[in-house]
Design an enzyme around this catalytic site. Structure first.
Site, PDB file in Angstrom:
ATOM      1  N   ARG A 199     -14.639   2.995   7.577  1.00  6.80           N
ATOM      2  CA  ARG A 199     -14.097   4.022   8.461  1.00  6.80           C
ATOM      3  C   ARG A 199     -15.094   5.141   8.767  1.00  6.80           C
ATOM      4  O   ARG A 199     -15.947   5.448   7.966  1.00  6.80           O
ATOM      5  CB  ARG A 199     -12.826   4.629   7.840  1.00  6.80           C
ATOM      6  CG  ARG A 199     -11.665   3.689   7.975  1.00  6.80           C
ATOM      7  CD  ARG A 199     -10.490   4.205   7.240  1.00  6.80           C
ATOM      8  NE  ARG A 199     -10.735   4.268   5.803  1.00  6.80           N
ATOM      9  CZ  ARG A 199      -9.907   4.829   4.957  1.00  6.80           C
ATOM     10  NH1 ARG A 199      -8.812   5.404   5.384  1.00  6.80           N
ATOM     11  NH2 ARG A 199     -10.181   4.821   3.671  1.00  6.80           N
ATOM     12  N   ASP A 259     -15.303   0.093   2.702  1.00  6.26           N
ATOM     13  CA  ASP A 259     -14.638   1.023   3.619  1.00  6.26           C
ATOM     14  C   ASP A 259     -15.554   1.273   4.811  1.00  6.26           C
ATOM     15  O   ASP A 259     -16.648   1.817   4.653  1.00  6.26           O
ATOM     16  CB  ASP A 259     -14.347   2.344   2.879  1.00  6.26           C
ATOM     17  CG  ASP A 259     -13.409   3.261   3.665  1.00  6.26           C
ATOM     18  OD1 ASP A 259     -13.238   3.053   4.877  1.00  6.26           O
ATOM     19  OD2 ASP A 259     -12.856   4.190   3.047  1.00  6.26           O
ATOM     20  N   CYS A 277       0.861  -1.181   0.000  1.00  8.66           N
ATOM     21  CA  CYS A 277       0.000   0.000   0.000  1.00  8.66           C
ATOM     22  C   CYS A 277       0.900   1.235   0.000  1.00  8.66           C
ATOM     23  O   CYS A 277       2.119   1.114  -0.092  1.00  8.66           O
ATOM     24  CB  CYS A 277      -0.924  -0.013   1.224  1.00  8.66           C
ATOM     25  SG  CYS A 277      -0.010  -0.163   2.766  1.00  8.66           S
ATOM     26  N   LYS A 301     -13.001  11.379   2.383  1.00  6.54           N
ATOM     27  CA  LYS A 301     -12.442  11.999   3.581  1.00  6.54           C
ATOM     28  C   LYS A 301     -12.781  13.495   3.595  1.00  6.54           C
ATOM     29  O   LYS A 301     -13.198  14.045   4.607  1.00  6.54           O
ATOM     30  CB  LYS A 301     -10.918  11.821   3.561  1.00  6.54           C
ATOM     31  CG  LYS A 301     -10.299  11.488   4.874  1.00  6.54           C
ATOM     32  CD  LYS A 301      -8.791  11.329   4.749  1.00  6.54           C
ATOM     33  CE  LYS A 301      -8.343   9.899   4.748  1.00  6.54           C
ATOM     34  NZ  LYS A 301      -6.874   9.759   4.739  1.00  6.54           N
ATOM     35  N   THR A 353      -4.524  14.651   1.180  1.00  9.37           N
ATOM     36  CA  THR A 353      -5.267  13.417   0.890  1.00  9.37           C
ATOM     37  C   THR A 353      -5.559  13.307  -0.600  1.00  9.37           C
ATOM     38  O   THR A 353      -5.577  14.312  -1.311  1.00  9.37           O
ATOM     39  CB  THR A 353      -6.604  13.375   1.673  1.00  9.37           C
ATOM     40  OG1 THR A 353      -7.237  12.109   1.440  1.00  9.37           O
ATOM     41  CG2 THR A 353      -7.566  14.465   1.254  1.00  9.37           C
ATOM     42  N   CYS A 359       0.585   3.613   2.512  1.00 12.95           N
ATOM     43  CA  CYS A 359       0.355   4.247   3.817  1.00 12.95           C
ATOM     44  C   CYS A 359       1.614   4.769   4.496  1.00 12.95           C
ATOM     45  O   CYS A 359       1.642   5.913   4.962  1.00 12.95           O
ATOM     46  CB  CYS A 359      -0.373   3.289   4.749  1.00 12.95           C
ATOM     47  SG  CYS A 359      -1.877   2.618   4.039  1.00 12.95           S
TER      48      CYS A 359
END
Ligand SMILES: Nc1nc2c(ncn2[C@@H]2O[C@H](COP(=O)(O)OP(=O)(O)OP(=O)(O)O)[C@@H](O)[C@H]2O)c(=O)[nH]1
Ligand SMILES: [Zn+2]
Length: 221
Positions: free
Chosen positions: A151, A149, A88, A177, A172, A90
């Site tokens: 989140r 997702d 990924c 988000k 981002t 991240c």
């Protein structure tokens, strides 16, 4: 009559739910200093009542002077953030964001403990196993019975409020988000792309983000 009572109850319940989150869901616990290779940040810990999860925030400089704050809202990825995974982006995004805040001398990083887009570490590794067999990241989540997702970002609001941060310049590529934070009453006055560490191991991960989750990723548009 019963209907009217039920209506009043519903209104009361809604009012309580509106008031409840900031008061009960998240408690500020403690602050200290975190020296990094790039700057010494303030480190702050909050605890989520329902889950016991410890959400962290790093701050640098005067963040409550009313000017928009350079910020990153980063969801936990143990494999990427701590174990150098190339599956990924991240870890590279986290480092880039911390360095950018250090360069600016002012900003905030919210480190939200929602591993694996909210499905947790065990299920993320299960999802990796399904990805090894050909599924993409969204299909793997779905095969495990989860949405793509899971989140939530509502806890960011009391964390930002605690430091008097009113608006963000957010690093981002994730449109959800941005829109979720705005709907929570946190204006995102600027969106700063954060595209780093594209490599052969995360090519499919990134193209799925662009194709299925709508991420703004230049090479994949
Ligand atoms: N379920 C699942 N989660 C993953 C996978 N790879 C990474 N993650 C999780 O995805 C999340 C990435 O979050 P962020 O770094 O906030 O990034 P983002 O939402 O993709 O958006 P950006 O702000 O553009 O980086 C973390 O919670 C990771 O643990 C995967 O293959 N499957
Ligand atoms: Zn990751």
């Amino acid at each position: 009559m019963y209907g009217a009572d039920a209506g009043v109850l519903e209104i009361e319940k809604a009012a309580i739910e509106q008031l409840a989150p900031a008061v009960q869901e998240l408690s500020y616990v403690a602050s200290s200093e975190l020296p990094t290779p790039w700057a010494t940040f303030g480190i702050h810990v909050f605890v989520e009542a329902a889950t016991g999860k410890e959400h962290l925030m790093l701050t640098l400089g005067d963040v409550n002077n009313g000017e928009p704050v350079l910020a990153r809202v980063h969801s936990e990825c143990l494999t990427g953030d701590a174990l150098f995974s190339q599956r990924c982006d991240c870890g590279a995004q986290l480092e880039t964001a911390i360095k950018a805040i250090a360069t600016e001398g002012r900003g905030a990083l919210l480190y939200m403990r929602q591993e694996g887009r909210g499905i947790g570490l065990v299920n993320k590794i299960r999802a990796y196993q399904l990805q090894d067999a050909g599924a993409d990241t969204v299909e793997a989540n779905e095969q495990l019975g989860f949405p793509a997702d899971m989140r939530r970002y509502d806890l960011c609001k009391p964390m930002l409020d605690h430091f008097g941060i009113a608006s963000l310049r957010l690093m981002t590529n994730n449109p959800r988000k941005v829109s979720t934070l705005e709907s929570l009453g946190v204006p995102v006055v600027e969106r700063i792309p954060i595209q780093v560490n594209r490599n052969p191991f995360n090519e499919n991960y990134l193209s799925t983000k662009a194709a299925k989750l709508g991420h703004w990723l230049k090479e994949h548009l």
